[in-house]
Design a protein around this motif. Structure first.
Motif, PDB file in Angstrom:
ATOM      1  N   ASN A   2       0.832  -1.196   0.000  1.00 45.68           N
ATOM      2  CA  ASN A   2       0.000   0.000   0.000  1.00 45.68           C
ATOM      3  C   ASN A   2       0.869   1.249   0.000  1.00 45.68           C
ATOM      4  OD1 ASN A   2      -2.254  -1.617   0.156  1.00 45.68           O
ATOM      5  ND2 ASN A   2      -2.394  -1.467   2.376  1.00 45.68           N
ATOM      6  N   THR A   3       0.433   2.266  -0.722  1.00 45.20           N
ATOM      7  CA  THR A   3       1.192   3.500  -0.828  1.00 45.20           C
ATOM      8  C   THR A   3       1.440   4.134   0.533  1.00 45.20           C
ATOM      9  OG1 THR A   3       0.183   3.897  -2.972  1.00 45.20           O
ATOM     10  CG2 THR A   3       1.239   5.766  -1.917  1.00 45.20           C
ATOM     11  N   ALA A   4       0.405   4.233   1.363  1.00 43.83           N
ATOM     12  CA  ALA A   4       0.535   4.904   2.652  1.00 43.83           C
ATOM     13  C   ALA A   4       1.444   4.149   3.602  1.00 43.83           C
ATOM     14  CB  ALA A   4      -0.832   5.098   3.296  1.00 43.83           C
ATOM     15  N   LEU A   5       1.520   2.833   3.475  1.00 42.50           N
ATOM     16  CA  LEU A   5       2.343   2.046   4.373  1.00 42.50           C
ATOM     17  C   LEU A   5       3.772   1.888   3.858  1.00 42.50           C
ATOM     18  CD1 LEU A   5      -0.251  -0.665   5.390  1.00 42.50           C
ATOM     19  CD2 LEU A   5       0.379   1.416   6.612  1.00 42.50           C
ATOM     20  N   HIS A   6       4.049   2.404   2.687  1.00 42.03           N
ATOM     21  CA  HIS A   6       5.388   2.367   2.131  1.00 42.03           C
ATOM     22  C   HIS A   6       6.327   3.150   3.049  1.00 42.03           C
ATOM     23  CE1 HIS A   6       8.646   3.058  -0.717  1.00 42.03           C
ATOM     24  NE2 HIS A   6       8.208   1.959  -1.302  1.00 42.03           N
ATOM     25  N   PRO A   7       7.557   2.664   3.242  1.00 35.87           N
ATOM     26  CA  PRO A   7       8.487   3.348   4.154  1.00 35.87           C
ATOM     27  C   PRO A   7       8.668   4.841   3.861  1.00 35.87           C
ATOM     28  CG  PRO A   7       9.374   1.226   3.538  1.00 35.87           C
ATOM     29  CD  PRO A   7       8.117   1.437   2.715  1.00 35.87           C
ATOM     30  N   SER A   8       8.592   5.251   2.607  1.00 34.26           N
ATOM     31  CA  SER A   8       8.768   6.675   2.294  1.00 34.26           C
ATOM     32  C   SER A   8       7.663   7.529   2.906  1.00 34.26           C
ATOM     33  CB  SER A   8       8.845   6.907   0.788  1.00 34.26           C
ATOM     34  OG  SER A   8       7.628   6.550   0.174  1.00 34.26           O
ATOM     35  N   PHE A   9       6.473   6.953   3.107  1.00 33.63           N
ATOM     36  CA  PHE A   9       5.394   7.691   3.764  1.00 33.63           C
ATOM     37  C   PHE A   9       5.801   8.044   5.184  1.00 33.63           C
ATOM     38  CE2 PHE A   9       1.634   8.042   6.421  1.00 33.63           C
ATOM     39  CZ  PHE A   9       0.831   8.903   5.693  1.00 33.63           C
ATOM     40  N   VAL A  10       6.299   7.069   5.917  1.00 35.72           N
ATOM     41  CA  VAL A  10       6.713   7.295   7.303  1.00 35.72           C
ATOM     42  C   VAL A  10       7.958   8.172   7.360  1.00 35.72           C
ATOM     43  CG1 VAL A  10       7.461   6.163   9.430  1.00 35.72           C
ATOM     44  CG2 VAL A  10       5.655   5.133   8.036  1.00 35.72           C
ATOM     45  N   GLU A  11       8.889   7.945   6.468  1.00 33.76           N
ATOM     46  CA  GLU A  11      10.153   8.684   6.484  1.00 33.76           C
ATOM     47  C   GLU A  11       9.966  10.185   6.289  1.00 33.76           C
ATOM     48  OE1 GLU A  11      13.168   7.565   7.425  1.00 33.76           O
ATOM     49  OE2 GLU A  11      12.028   5.755   7.862  1.00 33.76           O
ATOM     50  N   ARG A  12       8.922  10.581   5.605  1.00 32.22           N
ATOM     51  CA  ARG A  12       8.740  12.020   5.381  1.00 32.22           C
ATOM     52  C   ARG A  12       8.436  12.775   6.674  1.00 32.22           C
ATOM     53  NH1 ARG A  12       3.025  12.586   2.118  1.00 32.22           N
ATOM     54  NH2 ARG A  12       1.709  12.281   3.936  1.00 32.22           N
ATOM     55  N   PHE A  13       8.107  12.050   7.736  1.00 34.06           N
ATOM     56  CA  PHE A  13       7.824  12.686   9.024  1.00 34.06           C
ATOM     57  C   PHE A  13       9.033  12.702   9.960  1.00 34.06           C
ATOM     58  CE2 PHE A  13       3.799  11.003   7.456  1.00 34.06           C
ATOM     59  CZ  PHE A  13       3.054  12.159   7.439  1.00 34.06           C
ATOM     60  N   ARG A  14      10.059  11.932   9.660  1.00 38.75           N
ATOM     61  CA  ARG A  14      11.227  11.821  10.538  1.00 38.75           C
ATOM     62  C   ARG A  14      12.127  13.049  10.446  1.00 38.75           C
ATOM     63  NH1 ARG A  14      11.083   7.184  12.870  1.00 38.75           N
ATOM     64  NH2 ARG A  14      10.458   5.291  11.805  1.00 38.75           N
ATOM     65  N   GLU A  15      12.878  13.260  11.556  1.00 41.42           N
ATOM     66  CA  GLU A  15      13.919  14.279  11.539  1.00 41.42           C
ATOM     67  C   GLU A  15      15.080  13.737  10.712  1.00 41.42           C
ATOM     68  OE1 GLU A  15      14.817  14.824  15.694  1.00 41.42           O
ATOM     69  OE2 GLU A  15      13.317  16.395  15.878  1.00 41.42           O
ATOM     70  N   ALA A  16      15.817  14.631  10.084  1.00 40.31           N
ATOM     71  CA  ALA A  16      16.970  14.218   9.294  1.00 40.31           C
ATOM     72  C   ALA A  16      18.035  13.619  10.209  1.00 40.31           C
ATOM     73  CB  ALA A  16      17.537  15.419   8.544  1.00 40.31           C
ATOM     74  N   ASP A  17      18.670  12.542   9.742  1.00 39.08           N
ATOM     75  CA  ASP A  17      19.782  11.899  10.439  1.00 39.08           C
ATOM     76  C   ASP A  17      19.447  11.375  11.829  1.00 39.08           C
ATOM     77  OD1 ASP A  17      21.438  12.503   8.221  1.00 39.08           O
ATOM     78  OD2 ASP A  17      21.785  14.512   9.024  1.00 39.08           O
TER      79      ASP A  17
END
Length: 96
Positions: A2-17
């Motif tokens: 699923n698009t929403a469950l793709h790791p990039s969905f979650v990663e867009r909310f993380r702080e860098a590094d």
């Protein structure tokens, strides 16, 4: 997957590094103040600002983002999904 469950969905909310989710960014998505986030995560009111890496807070933030991912998949739009999360966490707090 699923698009929403793709790791990039979650990663867009993380702080860098860092593996951490920033309380301010997650709070802004749902319209929660840092105090509300602390209450919902059941941590001291200063934790989101002073120690955003505390595991209890980060676990709560991950749960919120997971819910957003599922709600986004169902609604097709994370802006439409965020109000559902706010209502869900309000009910969860009432249940104790």
């Amino acid at each position: 997957m699923n698009t929403a469950l793709h790791p990039s969905f979650v990663e867009r909310f993380r702080e860098a590094d860092t593996p951490n989710l920033p309380p301010t960014k997650v709070g802004d998505i749902f319209g929660f103040s840092l105090l509300e986030l602390a209450e919902r995560a059941r941590v001291h009111s200063g934790i989101p600002t002073a120690r955003p890496d505390v595991s209890q807070l980060q676990n709560y933030l991950r749960d919120v983002i997971r819910f957003l991912a599922v709600a986004t998949e169902l609604s097709g739009d994370d802006r439409r999904a965020a109000p559902a999360q706010r209502a869900f966490t309000h009910l969860r707090l009432q249940d104790g």
